[in-house]
Design an enzyme around this catalytic site. Structure first.
Site, PDB file in Angstrom:
ATOM      1  N   TRP A  60       0.819  -1.220   0.000  1.00 13.73           N
ATOM      2  CA  TRP A  60       0.000   0.000   0.000  1.00 13.73           C
ATOM      3  C   TRP A  60       0.846   1.261   0.000  1.00 13.73           C
ATOM      4  O   TRP A  60       0.424   2.292  -0.525  1.00 13.73           O
ATOM      5  CB  TRP A  60      -1.017  -0.015   1.137  1.00 13.73           C
ATOM      6  CG  TRP A  60      -2.042  -1.080   0.887  1.00 13.73           C
ATOM      7  CD1 TRP A  60      -2.229  -2.227   1.609  1.00 13.73           C
ATOM      8  CD2 TRP A  60      -2.983  -1.139  -0.206  1.00 13.73           C
ATOM      9  NE1 TRP A  60      -3.220  -2.988   1.029  1.00 13.73           N
ATOM     10  CE2 TRP A  60      -3.697  -2.343  -0.066  1.00 13.73           C
ATOM     11  CE3 TRP A  60      -3.270  -0.293  -1.273  1.00 13.73           C
ATOM     12  CZ2 TRP A  60      -4.702  -2.723  -0.972  1.00 13.73           C
ATOM     13  CZ3 TRP A  60      -4.273  -0.665  -2.170  1.00 13.73           C
ATOM     14  CH2 TRP A  60      -4.967  -1.865  -2.007  1.00 13.73           C
TER      15      TRP A  60
ATOM     16  N   ASP B 220      -1.642   6.480   6.286  1.00 18.30           N
ATOM     17  CA  ASP B 220      -2.724   5.616   5.820  1.00 18.30           C
ATOM     18  C   ASP B 220      -3.028   4.619   6.939  1.00 18.30           C
ATOM     19  O   ASP B 220      -2.245   3.707   7.190  1.00 18.30           O
ATOM     20  CB  ASP B 220      -2.268   4.905   4.537  1.00 18.30           C
ATOM     21  CG  ASP B 220      -3.323   3.967   3.974  1.00 18.30           C
ATOM     22  OD1 ASP B 220      -4.372   3.775   4.615  1.00 18.30           O
ATOM     23  OD2 ASP B 220      -3.076   3.422   2.872  1.00 18.30           O
TER      24      ASP B 220
ATOM     25  N   LYS C 164     -12.108  -2.072   6.281  1.00 19.75           N
ATOM     26  CA  LYS C 164     -11.337  -2.968   7.120  1.00 19.75           C
ATOM     27  C   LYS C 164     -11.870  -2.938   8.549  1.00 19.75           C
ATOM     28  O   LYS C 164     -12.246  -3.945   9.104  1.00 19.75           O
ATOM     29  CB  LYS C 164      -9.849  -2.570   7.129  1.00 19.75           C
ATOM     30  CG  LYS C 164      -9.046  -2.982   5.892  1.00 19.75           C
ATOM     31  CD  LYS C 164      -9.623  -2.527   4.586  1.00 19.75           C
ATOM     32  CE  LYS C 164      -8.895  -3.007   3.365  1.00 19.75           C
ATOM     33  NZ  LYS C 164      -7.909  -2.107   2.827  1.00 19.75           N
TER      34      LYS C 164
HETATM   35  C1  LIG Z   1      -7.325  -1.600   1.540  1.00 20.55           C
HETATM   36  C2  LIG Z   1      -6.272  -0.583   1.664  1.00 20.55           C
HETATM   37  C3  LIG Z   1      -6.126   0.453   0.732  1.00 20.55           C
HETATM   38  C4  LIG Z   1      -6.996   0.572  -0.497  1.00 20.55           C
HETATM   39  O1  LIG Z   1      -8.299   0.876  -0.165  1.00 20.55           O
HETATM   40  P1  LIG Z   1      -9.412   1.141  -1.296  1.00 20.55           P
HETATM   41  O2  LIG Z   1     -10.578   1.565  -0.477  1.00 20.55           O
HETATM   42  O3  LIG Z   1      -9.603  -0.147  -2.014  1.00 20.55           O
HETATM   43  O4  LIG Z   1      -8.906   2.212  -2.186  1.00 20.55           O
HETATM   44  C5  LIG Z   1      -5.136   1.385   0.945  1.00 20.55           C
HETATM   45  N1  LIG Z   1      -4.318   1.316   2.009  1.00 20.55           N
HETATM   46  C6  LIG Z   1      -4.422   0.330   2.918  1.00 20.55           C
HETATM   47  C7  LIG Z   1      -3.499   0.298   4.088  1.00 20.55           C
HETATM   48  C8  LIG Z   1      -5.408  -0.642   2.780  1.00 20.55           C
HETATM   49  O5  LIG Z   1      -5.510  -1.625   3.683  1.00 20.55           O
END
Ligand SMILES: *Cc1c(COP(=O)(O)O)cnc(C)c1O
Length: 361
Positions: free
Chosen positions: A102, A172, A196
């Site tokens: 990511w 993030d 998540k």
């Molecule tokens: C799942 C995830 C993403 C991507 O998320 P989307 O909603 O599919 O764009 C980005 N960063 C992390 C850490 C993630 O777990």
């Protein structure tokens, strides 16, 4: 009906009481004569739902008053581009610390808008650790430093916010928000997709220090402008109202369960159970991440013989354990154990892993 223990990484398991309440309110939300998703987002019913979700999220995560909370469609990946557009002048440097898949995605999304600098990367070592802070090469004129607090695929997690001096730290937190106490004041921006740990896919949150919003970003369309989004209560266009409502229910459930302190205890207990099973399996199962950087949310692991992967997944499903197949970039297995996963589910998984090892070891 039998709901399995669902270890899916995202979309992920939701708390059963949340699903039940949503089911109950599906046809009519509180004497409104219609479902909440059939009503105007500008009407008093949805405005109340939206405001309550924000107040509850602020309480759960501990968001200070000098931080704004935006509710955004488009998921985390979209924010990876929008943070560059909103907070970096065209061509200004931005520092990225890459600890997994990511982090790499974040780089790619920001690349058209900033002078990308990789301050540190764990890629050469296969993303098995967070690069030592002493080895980071930070730029003095960077718009921000970006980290991925928890790498959902590689299972690498920052234990605490790194010190990056005066430059704002952007993080993030898609897969670890609300899993433990978080000192928001250490960050300029914290963003997360909901699917998540906060609710169903289709919405995300951006928690941003208000003062940063005054800084000049790059020219951007209204719809990409966080300042305008804030001024419009995250309703520049029709917001994903169902997802916002579901996020609100999920956050309320987390508060009722005891909040982030309680989930920190549960996450520690759940992840310890799993890592102990893996480490104690005499090499039958393996996780390669350095002990101090192991994720409490996503536990990737490999069987010693990849030929056993398919039988493992099939037998797990038989035992009521689903969503264990690893991400295609890494292979193997992955158990995602977000707040909605009870410790009983993890115990069921470790019991199953022991039994599988006895039969195939
Ligand atoms: C799942 C995830 C993403 C991507 O998320 P989307 O909603 O599919 O764009 C980005 N960063 C992390 C850490 C993630 O777990």
């Amino acid at each position: 009906m039998s709901r399995a223990y669902n270890f899916s990484a995202g979309p992920a398991a939701l708390p059963e009481p949340v699903l039940r309440q949503a089911q109950q309110e599906m046809l009519e939300w509180r004497a409104a004569g219609a479902s909440i998703v059939e009503l105007s987002h500008r009407g008093p019913e949805f405005m109340a739902v939206a405001a309550e979700a924000e107040a509850d999220l602020r309480r759960l995560v501990g968001v200070p008053d000098d931080y704004a909370v935006l509710f955004v469609g488009g998921g985390a990946t979209t924010q990876q581009a929008l943070i560059a557009l909103n907070f970096a002048a065209a061509g200004q440097p931005a520092d990225y610390v890459v600890t997994g898949h990511w982090g790499r995605t974040a780089l790619r999304q920001a690349a058209p808008y900033v002078d990308l600098r990789i301050a540190a990367s764990g890629e050469a070592e296969g993303f098995r650790d967070v690069p030592a802070r002493a080895d980071w090469r930070l730029s003095e004129d960077a718009a921000y430093v970006h980290i991925t607090a928890n790498e959902t695929i590689h299972g690498v997690e920052f234990r605490e916010a790194p010190d990056v001096g005066e430059v704002p730290l952007f993080a993030d937190f898609s897969s670890s928000i609300a899993s433990e106490p978080l000192d928001i004041a250490r960050y300029g921006v914290v963003y997360a997709g909901a699917q998540k740990n906060l609710g169903p896919v289709g919405i995300g949150v951006v928690i941003v220090r208000r003062e940063l919003l005054e800084r000049a970003g790059q020219p951007r369309a209204d719809i990409f402008d966080y300042r305008l989004q804030l001024a419009a209560d995250s309703m520049l266009n029709t917001p994903p109202s169902w997802n916002w409502y579901m996020l609100g229910l999920t956050v309320k459930w987390m508060l009722a369960e005891g909040g982030v302190e309680e989930f920190a205890l549960r996450s520690a207990a759940k992840s310890e159970l799993l890592y102990r099973e893996i480490d104690g399996s005499s090499g039958f199962y393996r996780n390669d991440v350095a002990a101090a950087a192991r994720s409490r949310m996503n536990v990737p692991f490999f069987l010693h013989d990849a030929a056993l992967d398919a039988p493992f997944l099939a037998a797990a499903r038989e035992a009521g354990l689903i969503g264990l197949k690893g991400h295609r970039v890494l292979g193997g297995m992955r158990a995602s154990i977000y707040n909605a996963m009870p410790v009983e589910g993890v115990r069921a998984l470790t019991d199953f892993m022991q039994e599988f090892r006895r039969r195939h070891g």
